[in-house]
Design an enzyme around this catalytic site. Structure first.
Site, short mmCIF file in Angstrom:
data_model
loop_
_atom_site.label_atom_id
_atom_site.label_comp_id
_atom_site.label_asym_id
_atom_site.label_seq_id
_atom_site.Cartn_x
_atom_site.Cartn_y
_atom_site.Cartn_z
N SER A 114 0.84 -1.20 0.00
CA SER A 114 0.00 0.00 0.00
C SER A 114 0.88 1.26 0.00
CB SER A 114 -0.96 -0.04 1.19
OG SER A 114 -2.00 0.88 1.03
N ARG B 194 -11.75 6.40 8.71
CA ARG B 194 -11.30 5.02 8.85
C ARG B 194 -12.36 4.04 8.36
NH1 ARG B 194 -6.93 1.78 8.84
NH2 ARG B 194 -7.01 0.13 10.41
N ASP C 67 -8.60 -6.31 -5.21
CA ASP C 67 -8.12 -5.05 -4.65
C ASP C 67 -8.76 -3.90 -5.44
OD1 ASP C 67 -6.71 -2.82 -3.73
OD2 ASP C 67 -4.82 -3.92 -3.57
N HIS D 27 -7.62 -5.75 -0.91
CA HIS D 27 -6.40 -4.99 -0.61
C HIS D 27 -5.75 -5.47 0.68
CE1 HIS D 27 -3.61 -1.68 -0.59
NE2 HIS D 27 -4.03 -1.28 0.60
N ASP D 28 -6.54 -5.80 1.67
CA ASP D 28 -5.99 -6.23 2.96
C ASP D 28 -5.31 -7.60 2.89
OD1 ASP D 28 -6.36 -4.08 4.56
OD2 ASP D 28 -8.01 -4.90 5.74
#
Length: 358
Positions: A142, A211, A305, A334-335
Site C-alpha cells: 500500500s 477510517r 483489490d 487490498h488487505d
C-alpha cells in the site's frame, strides 16, 4: 558461532531536511525498529497508511508478525529488519505532532506537505546515520509499496531486491476519490478547527468516519458478505445512530479504535502523499520511470483489490526481465497483504534467497 542478536526501538536524527516542495524542516527525527543479527543483510520494511515502525514488535506483536520473525518467511535469524515510522507520521517521527522550533508549539497544520519521495529520501539519510549503505531488499504494501517503488527509482543501486505489494505505479482517480471522502470527513468535523485542534479534543468523529470509509475499500464484497451477511441484533428503525447489523458494529469499532492511536493531521498529510503518488511524475511517464529500476523485482497484487488493481502493477513490469509478478487469490482484497501469509510468504522467502551471501 551464533550471531549477536539485536532489538532496537529508538529515534535517529538526520538534521535539517529539504522537502521536494523546497521547504525545509530544521530538524528531523525518524523513529525506527531494528531486529536481527548485527552483521546480517538488511531488509527495509515500509509501512502502510496507519502502520508504524513496529513490524516485528517486542512487548507486543508487530503488524507483520505473521510474515517476519524468527523462523518465519522473512527470518530474523538470517536478516536484520529495519522499519521507520514515516516522515509526517505520529509514532515518534517528525510530523504534525512534533514541536516547531520556530514557535515552540506543535506544528499541527503548519507542517509542510510531504511526498512519498520525501519519505524515501528521509529514510535513506536515516539508514546512512545507522551505518547502513546497502539493502538486501525493500518490502512494503500500500503506502509502503509506493515507497518501495520510489526506492527502486531514486536509489537504484542501493538494493538487490524490491518487493512491492498491493500497490500501483500511480494512485488512480478511484483511490483519490476515497481519500477525498476521508479528507472531507476530518476537515468538516467542527473539532478539527483548521488543524489547530486541542489535543484533548481531537476530531474523533471525522477520523473515525475516514477510517470506516477506508475499511470498506480495503475488503471485498464477498468478504463482507461471508463475515457479516445480514446478521444483527434484531432491532432496526429505533434510532438513526443505532448499529442494527454486525457490519455496522464492526465499522464503528474499527473507526473508534483508530482514534485512540492515530493523529488526524497525520492522517490528512499521508493521504495527500498518497494522492501525489505517481512514479512517472517528472520522469516522462511510468514506463520510463520503471526502466530506472535495476534490482530484482517480486511484485505481488491481490485479487479483488479495489484501490490498487493488479493489472496496473502487472503492466508496469511486463517488459522487465528481472521482474516477477503474482496475483494472490484471496477474498480479502487490498488487505490481503496483512493476512493469509501462507499464500504468498513463500514467494518472498524464495526471492530473498537469490543473491544472498551470508
Amino acid at each position: 558461532m551464533e550471531r549477536e542478536k539485536r532489538y532496537e526501538d529508538r529515534n535517529v536524527s538526520i538534521g535539517p531536511f529539504v522537502l521536494e516542495s523546497g521547504e525545509e524542516l530544521p530538524s528531523v527525527e525518524l523513529a525506527y525498529e531494528r531486529v536481527g543479527p548485527t552483521e546480517a543483510p538488511v531488509i527495509l520494511v515500509c509501512h502502510a497508511l496507519t502502520g508504524n515502525q513496529y513490524t516485528v514488535g517486542e512487548s507486543e506483536p508487530g503488524w507483520w508478525k505473521g510474515l517476519i520473525g524468527h523462523g518465519k518467511y522473512v527470518d530474523t535469524s538470517e536478516f536484520q529488519v529495519i522499519t521507520f515510522n514515516v516522515l509526517g507520521g505520529c509514532n515518534g517521527s517528525t510530523g504534525p505532532l512534533s514541536i516547531n522550533p520556530e514557535t515552540g508549539h506543535a506544528y499541527q497544520s503548519d507542517f509542510p506537505f510531504v511526498t512519498v519521495r520525501d519519505i524515501v529520501h528521509s529514510q535513506n539519510k536515516a539508514l546512512q546515520e545507522l551505518g547502513v549503505h546497502h539493502l538486501h531488499a525493500v518490502i512494503g504494501g500500500s503506502l509502503g509499496g509506493m515507497q518501495v517503488l520510489e526506492w527502486g527509482i531514486l536509489y537504484p543501486d542501493w538494493m538487490d531486491h524490491l518487493v512491492p505489494l498491493a500497490v500501483t505505479p500511480s494512485l488512480s482517480a478511484y483511490g483519490i476519490a476515497y481519500n477525498s471522502i476521508s479528507r472531507f470527513a476530518i476537515t468538516k468535523d467542527p473539532a478539527w478547527k483548521g488543524g489547530y485542534y486541542n489535543p484533548d479534543q481531537p476530531p474523533t468523529a471525522g477520523l473515525a468516519t475516514a477510517r470506516m470509509v477506508g475499511m470498506i475499500s480495503y475488503r471485498t464484497d464477498d468478504m463482507f458478505q461471508k463475515k457479516f451477511g445480514r446478521n444483527g441484533n434484531g432491532r432496526s428503525g429505533e434510532s438513526h445512530t443505532e448499529a442494527s447489523y454486525d457490519v455496522e458494529s464492526y465499522l464503528h469499532y474499527q473507526g473508534n479504535k483508530l482514534t485512540h492511536r492515530f493523529d488526524a493531521n497525520s492522517y490528512l498529510y499521508l493521504l495527500k502523499a498518497m494522492d501525489m503518488h505517481d512514479i512517472g511524475r517528472g520522469r516522462g511517464d511510468i514506463a520510463r520511470a520503471a526502466k530506472q529500476i535495476q534490482s530484482n523485482v517480486l511484485a505481488i497484487s491481490f485479487k479483488g483489490d479495489l484501490i490498487y488493481p493488479p493489472r496496473d502493477l502487472d503492466s508496469m513490469f511486463t517488459l522487465e526481465s528481472l521482474a516477477k509478478f503474482y496475483i494472490v487469490d484471496t477474498k480479502f482484497g487490498h488487505d490481503g497483504f496483512l493476512v493469509e501469509f501462507d499464500k504468498w510468504g513463500p514467494l518472498i522467502k524464495e526471492q530473498l534467497k537469490e543473491t544472498l551471501k551470508i
